[in-house]
Write an enzyme that holds these catalytic residues in place. Structure first.
Site, mmCIF file in Angstrom:
data_model
loop_
_atom_site.group_PDB
_atom_site.id
_atom_site.type_symbol
_atom_site.label_atom_id
_atom_site.label_comp_id
_atom_site.label_asym_id
_atom_site.label_seq_id
_atom_site.Cartn_x
_atom_site.Cartn_y
_atom_site.Cartn_z
ATOM 1 N N ARG A 118 -10.879 4.469 4.299
ATOM 2 C CA ARG A 118 -10.018 4.823 5.429
ATOM 3 C C ARG A 118 -8.549 4.438 5.273
ATOM 4 N NH1 ARG A 118 -13.099 3.474 10.915
ATOM 5 N NH2 ARG A 118 -12.901 1.363 10.120
ATOM 6 N N ASP A 119 -8.146 4.003 4.088
ATOM 7 C CA ASP A 119 -6.718 3.776 3.842
ATOM 8 C C ASP A 119 -6.404 4.011 2.366
ATOM 9 O OD1 ASP A 119 -4.099 3.276 4.648
ATOM 10 O OD2 ASP A 119 -4.259 1.115 4.324
ATOM 11 N N ILE A 120 -6.968 5.099 1.836
ATOM 12 C CA ILE A 120 -6.676 5.452 0.448
ATOM 13 C C ILE A 120 -5.249 5.974 0.403
ATOM 14 C CG2 ILE A 120 -7.240 7.017 -1.449
ATOM 15 C CD1 ILE A 120 -10.162 6.949 -0.392
ATOM 16 N N THR A 128 -2.871 5.198 7.004
ATOM 17 C CA THR A 128 -1.425 5.336 6.850
ATOM 18 C C THR A 128 -1.039 6.770 7.181
ATOM 19 O OG1 THR A 128 -1.445 3.613 5.156
ATOM 20 C CG2 THR A 128 0.474 5.072 5.201
#
Length: 193
Positions: A33-35, A74
């Site tokens: 969930r934040d690649i 992000t």
């Protein structure tokens, strides 16, 4: 960001390794969930290491439905379903982020600031007019160098198609990692040696 993308050959090799890493994470029942580029480290052999699992969560969700609700990630890497505060599939959200990473690996710049209707680039993806997306990126994309514009212009059509599929407005239309690994652009993944 690299600010200067890798050759497609090098990007393909690095991206293949990133995909295999994310596939292992998903197989363990976790979505990242934040690649993003800042969470992918490259060692001296250009082997990627995925880091920062602070927003990671179980794929099955809190109630076992497979839908997640937390707005995390992000901005430029989040799919539209997250921006709209909808329940979402964590695996498909990671695929979207990987589509943005793929673009950056080749071009050296992020493709849009936010995947939402008010973004002139992503709006083309939402209405399924990908040729307009590429035209707008080349013509209107801020103050990018001629080198970056040329990277976009000369991008392989197979690569363009893969990128557009991965950032689809509709999560269910985004390919699985297995599908991406079999994509025509991903053929002939070879060593850098």
């Amino acid at each position: 960001y690299p600010k200067k993308g890798f050759s497609e050959r090098h990007a393909k090799l690095i991206f293949h390794k990133i995909l295999k890493g994310v596939q292992a994470i998903h197989n363990a029942g976790i979505c990242h969930r934040d690649i993003k580029m800042e969470n992918i480290l490259l060692d001296d052999k250009f082997d990627p290491k995925i880091c920062d699992f602070g927003y990671g969560g179980e794929i099955k969700g809190k109630n076992g439905s497979g839908k997640l609700e937390e707005f995390v990630g992000t901005m430029g890497y989040c799919g539209p379903e997250i921006h709209m505060c909808r329940k979402y599939n964590g695996v498909k959200a990671d695929i979207f982020s990987l589509g943005v990473v793929l673009f950056i690996l080749v071009v050296g710049e992020i493709c849009f600031q936010k995947a939402y209707i008010d973004n002139i680039y992503y709006r083309c993806i939402m209405v399924k007019k990908s040729p307009d997306y590429w035209k707008k990126l080349i013509k209107d994309y801020g103050e990018i160098s001629e080198e970056v514009k040329n990277r976009i212009i000369n991008m392989n059509e197979k690569l363009k198609n893969l990128h557009v599929k991965m950032i689809s407005y509709f999560p269910e239309l985004r390919p699985s990692i297995e599908d991406i690994l079999k994509d025509p652009w991903m053929e002939e993944v070879t060593s850098l040696d």
